[in-house]
Enzyme design. Structure first.
Site, short mmCIF file in Angstrom:
data_model
loop_
_atom_site.label_atom_id
_atom_site.label_comp_id
_atom_site.label_asym_id
_atom_site.label_seq_id
_atom_site.Cartn_x
_atom_site.Cartn_y
_atom_site.Cartn_z
CB THR A 1 -8.56 -13.43 8.86
OG1 THR A 1 -9.00 -14.56 9.59
CG2 THR A 1 -9.47 -13.60 7.65
NE ARG B 1 0.69 -42.02 23.68
CZ ARG B 1 1.68 -41.45 23.94
NH1 ARG B 1 2.25 -40.41 23.61
NH2 ARG B 1 2.30 -41.85 25.31
NE ARG C 1 -13.17 -14.77 14.70
CZ ARG C 1 -12.68 -14.32 15.82
NH1 ARG C 1 -13.49 -14.48 16.83
NH2 ARG C 1 -11.67 -13.77 15.78
CG ASP D 1 -10.09 -17.27 11.13
OD1 ASP D 1 -9.34 -18.09 11.75
OD2 ASP D 1 -10.82 -16.23 11.86
N GLY E 1 -3.04 -35.77 5.80
CA GLY E 1 -3.70 -37.25 5.71
C GLY E 1 -4.18 -37.60 6.82
CB ALA E 2 -6.42 -36.01 9.26
NE ARG F 1 -8.13 -50.40 5.72
CZ ARG F 1 -8.58 -49.55 6.31
NH1 ARG F 1 -9.75 -49.14 6.91
NH2 ARG F 1 -7.90 -48.35 6.22
NE ARG G 1 -9.46 -10.33 18.44
CZ ARG G 1 -9.61 -10.86 17.33
NH1 ARG G 1 -10.15 -10.43 16.25
NH2 ARG G 1 -8.87 -11.85 16.91
CB SER H 1 -11.05 -5.12 9.97
OG SER H 1 -10.44 -6.00 10.91
CB VAL I 1 -0.88 -0.04 1.29
CG1 VAL I 1 -1.72 1.35 1.42
CG2 VAL I 1 -1.92 -1.16 1.18
#
Ligand code: F6P
Length: 319
Positions: A125, A162, A171, A127, A185-186, A211, A72, A105, A23
């Site tokens: 953000t 585990r 959010r 998010d 790979g979850a 498996r 904020r 914002s 900017v």
């Protein structure tokens, strides 16, 4: 237009500094004076405003956080607060404002625009939850931070055979969790945009075990529930023991990715172009690989439903 200002507001995101730099430098390139407003809307109300030179934004493109600081600001939500802010801008002869931040914002920028002051929003953000743009600044960097964490957690998950739960920010949005879950790979990904069924999670874990799967990684977006809550549910319902990692604010920090730096440079420059062209009250964004600007009001009109094809794919690939 001769003088504009820039501020960062809300949660910081990697790439904010690169956007400030863009900017300032684009503004100066176009013959404008550019001021920096420190500490977001609160700093605007308090008059924390200083001129920025091309040199003053040197050596920041690679830095996380924001050199202008952020906050904020509840006071800006009041008409009195916004009037004080407008007085500060007018007293200094500032004729346009670039707001770098998330949807809170952008609400502020929309209010100023409605009051007749030219504002442009730059979406930043982790998010990725701004309607109208495919990507927000910081999302790519945060995504890579989460992937890195999942890869590390996987080492321990494998070594100790585990089940791990990783709680990811976002959010009310699930983009960060979904993208990171697919890239990491979850086995299971829980996002606010889709309902979940604890019974189904348990049977998927069980099927995996049958498996011969030795470990599992579950990603839960904070907008669904906390990782500890999910762990308690799995223990109570099925006696499944897990370990929980809450990634927290490490997702907001760090050096921005190349992609975020380029996006920030393009967004920042486009914001200045929009102000100079008299297109105030707009947000800049990226749609189908093109940089665009569009009315700020569209950010809040509900927007198009997100394409969640990636969620369906994640289920197919995590069998
Ligand atoms: O909007 C960015 C974000 O990091 C969200 O993912 C998270 O819910 C929130 O901000 C946390 O806010 P704070 O840093 O104020 O606790």
């Amino acid at each position: 237009m001769k003088k504009i200002a820039v501020l960062t507001s809300g949660g910081d995101a990697p790439g904010m500094n690169a956007a400030i730099r863009a900017v300032v430098r684009k503004g100066i390139f176009e013959g404008l004076e550019v001021c920096g407003i420190f500490n977001g809307y609160q700093g605007l109300i308090d008059g924390k405003i200083e001129p920025l030179s091309a040199g003053s934004v040197g050596d920041i493109i690679q830095r996380g956080g924001t050199m202008l600081r952020s906050s904020r600001c509840p006071e800006f939500k009041t008409e009195r607060g916004r009037e004080r802010a407008l007085d500060q801008l007018r007293e200094r002869g500032i004729e346009g404002l670039v707001v770098i931040g998330g949807d809170g914002s952008f609400r502020g920028a929309l209010e100023l625009s409605k009051a007749g002051f030219p504002c442009v929003g730059v979406p930043a953000t982790i998010d990725n939850d701004i309607n109208g743009t495919d990507y927000t600044l910081g999302f790519d960097t945060a995504l890579n931070t989460v992937i890195d964490a999942i890869d590390k957690i996987r080492d321990t998950a494998t070594s100790h055979e585990r089940t791990f739960i990783v709680e990811v920010m976002g959010r009310d949005a699930g983009d960060l969790a979904l993208w990171a879950g697919v890239a990491g790979g979850a086995e299971t990904i829980l996002i606010p945009e889709r309902p979940y069924d604890l019974g189904e999670i348990v049977s998927r874990l069980q099927q995996g075990k049958d498996r011969g799967k030795k470990h599992s990684i579950l990603i839960v977006a904070e907008g669904v529930m906390g990782g500890q809550e999910l762990a308690a549910g799995l223990m109570d319902d099925a006696g499944i023991e897990t370990r929980v990692s809450v990634l927290g604010h490490i997702q907001r920090g760090g050096t921005p990715s190349g992609r975020d730096r380029v996006l920030a440079s393009r967004f920042g420059a486009r914001a200045v172009e929009a102000l100079l062209a008299g297109r105030a009250g707009v947000a800049v964004g990226m749609r189908e690989h093109a940089v665009i600007d569009y009315p700020l009001a569209e950010v809040f009109d509900g927007g198009d439903a997100k394409d969640l094809g990636l969620y369906d794919l994640s289920k197919e690939l995590s069998i």
